[in-house]
Each structure stands twice: as structure tokens, then as C-alpha cells.
Motif scaffolding. Structure first.
Motif, short mmCIF file in Angstrom:
data_model
loop_
_atom_site.label_atom_id
_atom_site.label_comp_id
_atom_site.label_asym_id
_atom_site.label_seq_id
_atom_site.Cartn_x
_atom_site.Cartn_y
_atom_site.Cartn_z
N SER A 23 0.83 -1.20 0.00
CA SER A 23 0.00 0.00 0.00
C SER A 23 0.86 1.26 0.00
CB SER A 23 -0.92 0.00 1.23
OG SER A 23 -1.65 1.21 1.32
N ARG A 24 0.43 2.27 -0.73
CA ARG A 24 1.14 3.54 -0.78
C ARG A 24 0.14 4.68 -0.74
NH1 ARG A 24 4.65 4.40 -5.92
NH2 ARG A 24 6.21 3.18 -4.77
N ASN A 25 0.35 5.62 0.17
CA ASN A 25 -0.52 6.78 0.29
C ASN A 25 0.33 8.03 0.47
OD1 ASN A 25 -1.98 4.34 1.79
ND2 ASN A 25 -3.54 5.60 0.84
N VAL A 26 -0.23 9.16 0.09
CA VAL A 26 0.50 10.42 0.24
C VAL A 26 -0.38 11.43 0.97
CG1 VAL A 26 -0.26 11.29 -2.02
CG2 VAL A 26 1.79 12.23 -0.94
N ILE A 27 0.24 12.15 1.88
CA ILE A 27 -0.39 13.31 2.51
C ILE A 27 0.26 14.53 1.86
CG2 ILE A 27 -0.77 14.54 4.68
CD1 ILE A 27 -0.49 11.88 6.13
N PRO A 28 -0.43 15.17 0.92
CA PRO A 28 0.19 16.25 0.13
C PRO A 28 0.40 17.52 0.95
CG PRO A 28 -2.12 16.02 -0.44
CD PRO A 28 -1.82 14.90 0.50
N TRP A 29 1.45 18.23 0.62
CA TRP A 29 1.75 19.49 1.32
C TRP A 29 0.65 20.51 1.12
CZ3 TRP A 29 4.96 17.61 4.36
CH2 TRP A 29 6.11 16.95 3.99
N HIS A 30 0.05 20.55 -0.07
CA HIS A 30 -0.96 21.59 -0.33
C HIS A 30 -2.22 21.38 0.52
CE1 HIS A 30 -3.63 18.93 -2.63
NE2 HIS A 30 -2.57 18.51 -3.31
N GLY A 31 -2.34 20.21 1.14
CA GLY A 31 -3.49 19.96 2.00
C GLY A 31 -3.21 20.20 3.47
N ASN A 88 -5.45 21.66 6.27
CA ASN A 88 -6.08 22.98 6.09
C ASN A 88 -7.54 22.86 5.68
OD1 ASN A 88 -5.96 22.20 3.39
ND2 ASN A 88 -4.17 23.49 2.93
N GLY A 89 -8.09 21.65 5.80
CA GLY A 89 -9.50 21.41 5.48
C GLY A 89 -9.93 20.10 6.10
N PRO A 149 -5.24 21.38 19.56
CA PRO A 149 -4.14 21.68 18.63
C PRO A 149 -3.00 22.43 19.30
CG PRO A 149 -5.94 23.22 18.30
CD PRO A 149 -6.42 22.22 19.32
N LEU A 150 -1.90 22.51 18.60
CA LEU A 150 -0.73 23.22 19.09
C LEU A 150 -1.01 24.71 19.24
CD1 LEU A 150 2.30 22.94 19.80
CD2 LEU A 150 2.80 23.39 17.38
N HIS A 151 -1.75 25.28 18.28
CA HIS A 151 -2.15 26.68 18.32
C HIS A 151 -3.65 26.78 18.08
CE1 HIS A 151 2.06 27.65 18.34
NE2 HIS A 151 2.27 27.18 17.13
N PRO A 152 -4.30 27.82 18.58
CA PRO A 152 -5.76 27.94 18.43
C PRO A 152 -6.24 27.91 16.99
CG PRO A 152 -4.93 29.51 20.05
CD PRO A 152 -3.74 28.90 19.40
N GLY A 153 -5.44 28.38 16.05
CA GLY A 153 -5.87 28.43 14.67
C GLY A 153 -5.79 27.12 13.93
N VAL A 202 9.22 22.11 2.77
CA VAL A 202 8.13 23.05 3.11
C VAL A 202 8.48 23.81 4.40
CG1 VAL A 202 6.20 21.96 1.90
CG2 VAL A 202 6.93 21.05 4.11
N PRO A 203 9.50 24.64 4.35
CA PRO A 203 9.88 25.38 5.57
C PRO A 203 8.76 26.29 6.08
CG PRO A 203 10.97 26.27 3.61
CD PRO A 203 10.35 24.99 3.20
N HIS A 204 7.88 26.75 5.17
CA HIS A 204 6.79 27.64 5.58
C HIS A 204 5.73 26.93 6.41
CE1 HIS A 204 5.55 25.70 1.83
NE2 HIS A 204 4.30 25.93 2.16
N LEU A 205 5.71 25.58 6.37
CA LEU A 205 4.73 24.82 7.15
C LEU A 205 5.26 24.40 8.51
CD1 LEU A 205 3.16 22.41 4.47
CD2 LEU A 205 2.19 24.53 5.38
N TRP A 206 6.56 24.54 8.73
CA TRP A 206 7.16 24.00 9.94
C TRP A 206 6.78 24.83 11.17
CZ3 TRP A 206 8.57 19.66 11.58
CH2 TRP A 206 9.38 19.52 12.71
N LEU A 207 6.28 24.15 12.21
CA LEU A 207 5.80 24.80 13.43
C LEU A 207 6.71 24.56 14.63
CD1 LEU A 207 2.01 23.88 13.12
CD2 LEU A 207 3.12 26.03 12.46
#
Length: 217
Positions: free
Chosen positions: A103-111, A136-137, A155-159, A185-190
Motif C-alpha cells: 500500500s502507498r498513500n500520500v499526505i500532500p503538502w498543499h493539504g 487545512n480542510g 491543537p498546538l495553536h488555536p488556529g 516546506v519550511p513555511h509549514l514548519w511549526l
């Protein structure tokens, strides 16, 4: 959640063989436990046939039973280690890919709206890690392959959303995963956050079964 435009990871994807690492440590331990159990079973056979040396005692019976129990534990542990030995994480520009057997699945960055690393203490000196993938959805908490990764927690943050995918990582493989995520994806790193002991939790097996029954026409 596979992307229709990228049916497989990129050739230059970062590959972390999480199953092989676990198997290299888990399989030998399982075999040792099974060997102890075999000795225990041999001892039980000697006692049952009256061929043991010396007089049987209560403590001797308890010891044999304990050895047999260890052997059973070894068999129980052997099955998942062997079944998961080929599990891999692959990270590329598309997302985080999970390979489990065939089995192979992907969790895409855009999601995703964010990615974080949680860790908690494990034993006296150990640590256990998890990669938190915040969508994000909406996400399907009963996805046939990914439902076991879904967690419903504050969650880690309220948003950020409560529902997220949690990928358990060990100490040796957490750093390559984090480095690859931050590279793509450095912009996604929390960042990294310590959580209470036992933060990994368990999949919502009961809820999953109930919801799947309700889906059945």
C-alpha cells in the motif's frame, strides 16, 4: 489522498526505512523470547513425562510458566515486526508518502496548514516522537489506509484543527524526517514541542468501527 498528477514519489525523494530499523531491533528480541519459551516448553514436557531431574517444586512450575509466557510474547511481537519490515516514509516536493507493504498513500503538502514534531519521555532516558500533520480542510478520519494515524486532540495553536494525522517516529529516524520536511516546506514548519508522557495515544478503533457500520447501506 494520492495526487492524480504524481502517482509515485519523485526519484530524488528522501527515503526513511522505518520498518527495517524496527525489525533490526525487534526481530532479535522476539527470537530470544521465543527461544526462552521453547526451553520452558521443553521443561514442561519433561515434567509431564516424569523425566525431570530432581523434585518438582511450586517455584519451578512458576518459572516454567513464566518462560512459556515469554515465548508467547515473542511470537506476538514477531508478527508485526515481520509484517512491517518494509514500511517506508518518502518525502518529496509533493508530500509525505507512506509505504506499508503493498500500500502507498500520500499526505500532500498543499493539504496541510502546518507540521510539527511532538516528543515525550519514554522510560528513564528515552524519548518517543511523533510528526503532527495539521490539515487545512476536512480529512477523512476513516480513510481505509490512514485512519489509524488520525488523532482528535487540542491543537498546538488555536488556529489549527483538532483532527490531524500523527505519525509515530523513533529517535533514530525523527531527525531525517524533520530535516526533509523543513527542506521541502519550511513555511509549514511549526517547531518541536514536548508533550506529556504517553502522548502518542491510540487510534480511535471503537469509533472507527461504529462509523464504518453506519456507512454500510
Amino acid at each position: 489522498m494520492s495526487s492524480p498528477h504524481t502517482p509515485s514519489p519523485a526519484p530524488n525523494a528522501t527515503v526513511i526505512r522505518i520498518g527495517r530499523r524496527s525489525a533490526m531491533t525487534g526481530l532479535p528480541c522476539s527470537l530470544v523470547l521465543m527461544a526462552i519459551g521453547a526451553v520452558g516448553i521443553f521443561g514442561v514436557v519433561l515434567v509431564a513425562t516424569g523425566q525431570q531431574k530432581g523434585e518438582s517444586t511450586v517455584s519451578g512450575f512458576v518459572g516454567l510458566a513464566f518462560m512459556v509466557a515469554l515465548g508467547v510474547l515473542g511470537v506476538i511481537l514477531l508478527v508485526p515486526f515481520w509484517a512491517n519490515r518494509r514500511n517506508r516514509i518518502l518525502i518529496d516536493h509533493t508530500g509525505l508518502w507512506l509505504e506499508t507493504g503493498d500500500s502507498r498513500n500520500v499526505i500532500p503538502w498543499h493539504g496541510l496548514s502546518g507540521v510539527a514534531l511532538y516528543w515525550s519521555e519514554f522510560g528513564r532516558k528515552g524519548k518517543i516522537y511523533s510528526l503532527e500533520l495539521y490539515p487545512n480542510g476536512p480529512i477523512d478520519r476513516d480513510d481505509p489506509n490512514l485512519w489509524g494515524l488520525v488523532r482528535d486532540e487540542e491543537p498546538l495553536h488555536p488556529g489549527l484543527p483538532r483532527l490531524r494525522h500523527r505519525l509515530t517516529l523513533t529517535a533514530p529516524n525523527q531527525r531525517p524526517v524533520v530535516d526533509a520536511v523543513r527542506s521541502h516546506v519550511p513555511h509549514l514548519w511549526l517547531g518541536e514541542t514536548q508533550r506529556p508522557t504517553g502522548h502518542i495515544g491510540r487510534p480511535d478503533v471503537r469509533g472507527h468501527r461504529r462509523r464504518m457500520r453506519n456507512r454500510t447501506p
